[in-house]
Design a protein around this motif. Structure first.
Motif, short mmCIF file in Angstrom:
data_model
loop_
_atom_site.label_atom_id
_atom_site.label_comp_id
_atom_site.label_asym_id
_atom_site.label_seq_id
_atom_site.Cartn_x
_atom_site.Cartn_y
_atom_site.Cartn_z
N GLN A 6 34.06 42.60 36.24
CA GLN A 6 34.31 42.00 37.55
C GLN A 6 35.05 40.68 37.33
OE1 GLN A 6 30.34 41.52 39.26
NE2 GLN A 6 30.39 43.62 40.04
N LYS A 7 35.89 40.34 38.29
CA LYS A 7 36.55 39.03 38.21
C LYS A 7 36.37 38.30 39.54
CE LYS A 7 40.31 36.34 39.17
NZ LYS A 7 41.23 36.21 40.33
N TYR A 8 35.96 37.05 39.48
CA TYR A 8 35.77 36.24 40.67
C TYR A 8 36.79 35.09 40.64
CZ TYR A 8 31.51 38.88 41.34
OH TYR A 8 30.62 39.90 41.54
N GLY A 9 37.59 35.00 41.70
CA GLY A 9 38.64 33.99 41.76
C GLY A 9 38.13 32.61 42.16
N GLY A 10 39.05 31.66 42.23
CA GLY A 10 38.71 30.25 42.43
C GLY A 10 37.92 29.95 43.69
N THR A 11 38.29 30.57 44.81
CA THR A 11 37.56 30.30 46.06
C THR A 11 36.14 30.87 45.95
OG1 THR A 11 39.66 30.68 47.13
CG2 THR A 11 37.78 30.43 48.58
N TYR A 174 37.34 40.47 42.54
CA TYR A 174 36.76 39.90 43.77
C TYR A 174 37.52 38.65 44.17
CZ TYR A 174 32.80 43.03 43.45
OH TYR A 174 32.01 44.14 43.43
N THR A 175 37.91 38.60 45.47
CA THR A 175 38.69 37.47 45.93
C THR A 175 38.23 37.04 47.32
OG1 THR A 175 40.97 36.70 46.22
CG2 THR A 175 40.56 39.02 46.73
N ASP A 176 39.07 36.29 48.05
CA ASP A 176 38.63 35.74 49.33
C ASP A 176 39.19 36.51 50.53
OD1 ASP A 176 41.26 34.96 49.08
OD2 ASP A 176 40.87 32.80 49.15
N VAL A 177 39.78 37.68 50.28
CA VAL A 177 40.19 38.60 51.35
C VAL A 177 39.65 39.99 50.98
CG1 VAL A 177 42.23 37.39 52.23
CG2 VAL A 177 42.45 38.85 50.21
N ASP A 178 39.68 40.92 51.95
CA ASP A 178 39.02 42.22 51.73
C ASP A 178 39.81 43.18 50.83
OD1 ASP A 178 36.92 41.40 53.22
OD2 ASP A 178 37.09 42.94 54.78
N GLY A 179 41.01 42.78 50.42
CA GLY A 179 41.80 43.67 49.57
C GLY A 179 43.25 43.27 49.64
N VAL A 180 44.13 44.20 49.26
CA VAL A 180 45.56 43.96 49.38
C VAL A 180 45.97 44.41 50.79
CG1 VAL A 180 47.85 44.51 48.47
CG2 VAL A 180 45.85 44.44 46.92
N TYR A 181 46.63 43.54 51.50
CA TYR A 181 47.04 43.81 52.88
C TYR A 181 48.53 44.13 52.93
CZ TYR A 181 42.61 42.35 54.97
OH TYR A 181 41.29 42.27 55.35
N THR A 182 48.95 44.66 54.09
CA THR A 182 50.37 44.98 54.27
C THR A 182 51.23 43.72 54.27
OG1 THR A 182 49.88 45.03 56.63
CG2 THR A 182 50.02 47.17 55.50
N CYS A 183 50.62 42.56 54.48
CA CYS A 183 51.29 41.27 54.28
C CYS A 183 50.17 40.25 54.16
CB CYS A 183 52.20 40.95 55.48
SG CYS A 183 53.28 39.51 55.18
N ASP A 184 50.48 39.06 53.70
CA ASP A 184 49.45 38.03 53.58
C ASP A 184 48.74 37.87 54.94
OD1 ASP A 184 47.91 35.76 53.30
OD2 ASP A 184 49.42 34.65 52.18
N PRO A 185 47.45 38.20 55.00
CA PRO A 185 46.76 38.16 56.31
C PRO A 185 46.65 36.76 56.89
CG PRO A 185 45.19 38.60 54.52
CD PRO A 185 46.56 38.64 53.91
N ARG A 186 46.91 35.74 56.07
CA ARG A 186 46.90 34.38 56.62
C ARG A 186 48.20 34.07 57.36
NH1 ARG A 186 42.30 32.87 54.25
NH2 ARG A 186 41.99 33.71 52.18
N VAL A 187 49.22 34.89 57.13
CA VAL A 187 50.51 34.69 57.79
C VAL A 187 50.69 35.70 58.93
CG1 VAL A 187 53.01 34.76 57.48
CG2 VAL A 187 51.55 33.78 55.69
N GLY A 209 56.05 37.59 45.69
CA GLY A 209 55.36 36.51 46.40
C GLY A 209 53.96 36.83 46.89
N SER A 210 53.49 38.08 46.81
CA SER A 210 52.13 38.39 47.26
C SER A 210 51.17 38.01 46.13
CB SER A 210 51.98 39.87 47.61
OG SER A 210 52.84 40.18 48.66
N LYS A 211 50.72 36.77 46.16
CA LYS A 211 50.01 36.21 45.01
C LYS A 211 48.55 36.67 44.93
CE LYS A 211 53.40 33.94 43.19
NZ LYS A 211 54.19 32.92 43.84
N VAL A 212 48.20 37.71 45.67
CA VAL A 212 46.83 38.19 45.61
C VAL A 212 46.49 38.72 44.21
CG1 VAL A 212 47.52 40.40 46.65
CG2 VAL A 212 45.14 39.73 46.74
N MET A 213 47.50 39.21 43.48
CA MET A 213 47.34 39.59 42.06
C MET A 213 48.44 38.91 41.25
SD MET A 213 44.75 41.61 41.54
CE MET A 213 45.07 41.99 39.83
#
Ligand code: ADP
Ligand code: ASP
Ligand code: MG
Length: 407
Positions: A6-11, A174-187, A209-213
């Protein structure tokens, strides 16, 4: 019994409560009857703060990269110890390992080292003794024992490479969104979570630019066939499976939209149209260790032409200095122009191989929104454009809608 990385990111490890949350989840995974190696990033913001500190004590010159690595590796060293302590406090048994202790060997390219080999003997031994292994992300060591780091976002690579080395049954990011989205969900608020995506699409999205990975981690996963899942550390929703291409995948033309800010453009006007000019320009850029993205050369007129290319805005001063030195060799009239404040929007999908009209549809959506396109580039599974940075979010939204990706 499964072997799980498992990997847990900074947030996800951003404060003591969140570290305890991760500790609980890791412990639950072990108590369900599995062996667990958990990779952690530095607490969110820590790596950036360390970089800022380094610049503050070294305003005269770039800090020595060897010392940068010694510094940056401390961020992850903090979180492995803290998470191990939290697991122990919750009644579990955890041991922390740095990259070096876990047998992660790299080349000597400080701050963006490549993993050359992993000898996971210590990891296996600790697991066999009933421990949870807390593994520091983003770091390794050279053959001569120097500390190295794996480039920004490199904890993803640590997790995927360790999963390959120990032949893990499961690799979860493991990150701070539910997965890879069709675009950055914050945008793009209407972005949807993708259930399954091919390595190739994930790689194109990550590198545009999709820095999720981290893109290098996806490259590694593709090369060694490591399937992994991107999911949230804050809930138990299923995430996105990243895996080899399957036949059905090509029916989706555009899988996702990426955006990349902080880009810059360099134009050299009126260069001589003769052999060796591009080689001189890009030779100088390579010498300065700068990575470039799009290149456009105009049709020549009267023996002269224009060449433009894009790069990360942070590299612009270095590029200007490198090009000024070779400008006299590019023709009598050659002049240099630079422009910051631009950004890139890309659409990605393996379905583009077998469907036409993607570029036209993208350009029409941008035109309808009165967004000017400054540069264009295409590959087999990607079409990308450069726009004003102030327009990039709107551009991503209209393109997302045009390809029917909205939820
Ligand atoms: P971590 O610290 O867990 O490694 P990152 O910040 O590196 O997390 O990556 C997660 C972030 O990536 C999200 O918060 C999101 O804003 C951003 N992101 C960019 N593009 C996407 C995308 N297509 N899908 C999901 N998240 C994305
Ligand atoms: N801490 C490192 C960074 O911020 C590595 C990572 O988080 O993956 O880039
Ligand atoms: Mg990350």
């Amino acid at each position: 019994m499964a072997l799980i990385v498992q990997k847990y990111g900074g947030t996800s490890v951003g404060n003591p409560e969140r570290i305890r949350n991760c500790a609980r989840r890791i412990l639950e995974t072990q108590r369900a009857g599995n062996q667990v190696v958990a990779v952690v990033s530095a607490m969110s913001g820590v790596t950036d703060t360390l970089i800022k500190l380094a610049r503050e004590v070294s305003p005269e010159c770039e800090p020595v990269e060897r010392e940068m690595d010694v510094l940056l590796a401390t961020g992850e060293q903090t979180t492995i110890a803290l998470t191990a302590m939290a697991i122990n406090a919750l009644g579990g048994k955890a041991v922390s390992l740095t990259g070096a202790q876990a047998g992660i060997s790299t080349d000597r390219v400080h701050t963006k080292a490549r993993i050359v080999n992993i000898t996971p003997d210590a990891v296996h031994k600790m697991l066999d003794d009933g421990n949870i292994v807390m593994l520091a992300g983003f770091q390794g060591e050279t053959a001569s024992g120097e500390i190295t780091t794996l480039g920004r976002g490199g904890s993803d690579l640590t997790a995927i490479a360790m999963a390959a080395a120990i032949k893990a049954d499961l690799c979860q990011i493991y990150t701070d969104v539910d997965g890879v989205y069709t675009c950055d969900p914050r945008v793009v608020k209407t972005a949807r979570k993708i259930d399954e995506i091919s390595y190739e699409e994930m790689l194109e999205m990550a590198s545009s630019g999709s820095k999720v990975m981290q893109s290098r981690s996806v490259e590694f996963a593709n090369k060694f066939g490591v399937r992994f899942e991107v999911r949230s550390s804050m809930n138990h929703n299923p995430g996105t499976i990243v895996k080899e291409e399957t036949p059905g995948m090509e029916s989706v033309v555009v899988r996702g939209v990426s955006l990349e800010r902080n880009q810059a453009k360099v134009t050299i006007d009126d260069v001589a149209d003769r052999p060796g000019i591009s080689a001189a320009i890009f030779g100088a850029i390579t010498q300065a260790n700068i990575t470039i993205d799009m290149i456009v050369q105009n049709v020549s007129f009267d023996g002269i032409t224009d060449i433009s290319f894009t790069l990360s805005a942070a590299d612009l001063p270095k590029a200007e200095a490198a090009l000024k030195a070779v400008l006299p060799n590019l023709g009598d009239k050659a002049t240099l122009r630079t422009q910051g404040g631009i950004a890139k929007v890309s659409v990605v999908g393996i379905g583009m191989r077998s469907h036409s009209g993607v570029a036209a549809k993208m350009f029409k959506a941008l035109a309808d929104a009165k967004i000017n396109i400054q540069m264009i580039s295409t590959s087999e599974i990607k079409t990308a454009v450069i726009v004003e940075e102030t327009e990039v979010e709107n551009a991503a939204r209209v393109v997302h809608t045009a390809f029917g990706l909205d939820a």
